[in-house]
Design an enzyme around this catalytic site. Structure first.
Site, mmCIF file in Angstrom:
data_model
loop_
_atom_site.group_PDB
_atom_site.id
_atom_site.type_symbol
_atom_site.label_atom_id
_atom_site.label_comp_id
_atom_site.label_asym_id
_atom_site.label_seq_id
_atom_site.Cartn_x
_atom_site.Cartn_y
_atom_site.Cartn_z
ATOM 1 N N ASP A 1 26.739 78.302 63.394
ATOM 2 C CA ASP A 1 28.034 78.092 62.750
ATOM 3 C C ASP A 1 27.860 78.316 61.258
ATOM 4 O O ASP A 1 26.826 77.974 60.676
ATOM 5 C CB ASP A 1 28.609 76.717 63.066
ATOM 6 C CG ASP A 1 27.717 75.564 62.632
ATOM 7 O OD1 ASP A 1 27.959 74.992 61.543
ATOM 8 O OD2 ASP A 1 26.783 75.222 63.390
ATOM 9 N N GLU B 1 33.935 64.453 60.280
ATOM 10 C CA GLU B 1 32.705 63.844 59.771
ATOM 11 C C GLU B 1 32.916 63.131 58.448
ATOM 12 O O GLU B 1 31.954 62.726 57.789
ATOM 13 C CB GLU B 1 31.610 64.906 59.610
ATOM 14 C CG GLU B 1 32.003 66.099 58.756
ATOM 15 C CD GLU B 1 30.890 67.137 58.648
ATOM 16 O OE1 GLU B 1 29.953 66.896 57.867
ATOM 17 O OE2 GLU B 1 30.970 68.161 59.366
#
Length: 417
Positions: A6, A93
């Protein structure tokens, strides 16, 4: 192991050709963050990942202080998913000092909005300590989990009642050809013969929802589930090996792909489903076209194999004209296919004009991706050395005539930013 990476703006310009040659099979790029931010690298990565035949995905970095629906709409405006793309990803997150219940409600709103708009249940990305700190909520366990846990253990720590993981980001210090500096590397939880997990349950539910017989919904990937997977893979033009890797899974969890596209076929003497070479329909080809090099090559081969009279009659039917003197390129048919009744009727007619040998050869070409070859010319370089010469003008005009209106409009939008 099926590996993926990613990336975001931090990786700069990625050489996707080199990435594909390094053994990476899927890649996820940052698209948006909060209510207004779009990653500078998104459009470049989004097209680049697809151009080399990798399975691609895009993620949104969630900011709890910003309205969740505004964040969802920004992502939807930027990311246009196609068959074979991974579901949308919500990266959670940070709490940004927001109370957990407000974070929880915002996550739920984003997920519901994006799933409704895309027909794909989004993937939720997080890491164990953060998720448990928020409250270790159990209500999101029906969403595929992408867990970030950097450990030497054989499996990651899975919070939130998920029971298992779909993707595992196991390091942020990976080294991959084509990427400058460290990069996140991930593993995909492959489903194959004998697998037993909640991921298998997700696969079985998806197969059953598309009309395939998987037997019991028991979380065990047995003979019936494998056979159903092979049938589905054949229907969408994938290698029918009965294993669910990232590519097959991306098609399987796409709610816009509905219905059983193939009839049951006999098994080999050992009870396994043979890999099909002749079961392919042009409607399915057009539906799952992704503008990959091997797909375009297969369609061009088919075009060259058909008689001119057949191509003219197909063009007439496709265009709903009384007569036609200009044939149509099958690659253009794939690009502009919209599942219209008239289009499907024309494709069904063309199916009847294909010999068994033509179908077999076309299917082999369609289902056999070749190693990506870089283009013989880079357009940015061509523009840099443009001098207004007549042959250069002719080349640019030739290229413009072959681009769709949508492609030109998107190019103009990006160019004028």
């Amino acid at each position: 192991m099926v590996r993926g990476i990613d990336v975001s703006d931090h990786q700069g310009t990625v050489n996707w050709t080199a990435v594909a040659k390094s053994g990476i099979e899927f890649a996820i790029t940052k698209a948006t963050e909060g209510g207004t931010f779009v990653a500078d690298s998104f459009h470049r990565n989004w097209s680049g990942i697809r151009s080399v035949g990798l399975v691609r995905g895009a993620y949104h970095f969630y900011r709890p202080r910003t309205d969740a629906l505004a964040q969802a709409n920004l992502f939807l405006n930027m990311v246009k998913l196609q068959p074979g793309d991974l579901p949308p990803v919500l990266d959670i997150e940070r709490d940004d000092g927001v109370e957990p219940e407000r974070v929880r409600a915002g996550i739920r709103s984003w997920l519901v909005r994006v799933e409704s708009a895309t027909g794909r249940r989004p993937i939720l990305y997080t890491y164990p300590g953060f998720w448990e700190g928020l409250g270790n909520w159990q209500e999101f366990r029906e969403y595929p989990l992408w867990i970030a846990h950097y450990t030497t253990a054989a499996r990651p720590w899975v919070p939130g009642g998920w029971g298992t993981w779909t993707m595992w980001q196991f390091t942020d210090r990976g080294t991959v050809n084509g990427v400058t500096g460290p990069v996140d590397v991930n593993s995909f939880n492959v489903v194959k013969a004998g697998s037993q997990s909640m991921v298998v349950v997700q696969v079985q539910r998806a197969l059953r929802g598309k009309g395939y017989d998987i037997g019991s919904l028991d979380g065990v990937f047995g003979a019936k589930s494998q056979q159903a997977t092979r049938e589905f893979q054949a229907a969408v033009g994938l290698k029918a090996d009965g294993e669910v890797t990232a590519r097959t899974w991306a098609y399987l969890v796409d709610g816009t792909i509905t219905g059983k596209a193939t009839e049951s076929r006999p098994t080999d003497s050992d009870g396994t489903m043979p890999t099909p070479t002749d079961a392919i329909k042009l409607i399915d080809v057009m539906k799952f076209y992704q503008d990959l090099p091997h797909q375009a090559n297969a369609l061009n081969w088919l075009q060259g194999s058909l008689e001119s009279g057949v191509l003219l009659e197909f063009a007439r039917r496709w265009r709903n004209e009384a007569s036609s003197t200009t044939p149509i390129q099958l690659v253009d048919v794939a690009k502009f296919y919209r599942n219209l009744a008239s289009q499907n009727q024309a494709l069904e007619w063309l199916d009847t004009k294909l010999t068994a040998e033509m179908v077999t050869e076309f299917a082999q070409r369609w289902r056999s991706p070749q190693e990506f070859q870089p283009p013989p010319i880079v357009l940015a370089n061509a523009a840099q050395y443009y001098q207004g010469m007549s042959h250069q003008k002719q080349a640019w005009q030739w290229l413009q005539e072959r681009l769709s209106h949508e492609d030109l409009a998107e190019f103009a939008r990006i160019w004028r930013q």
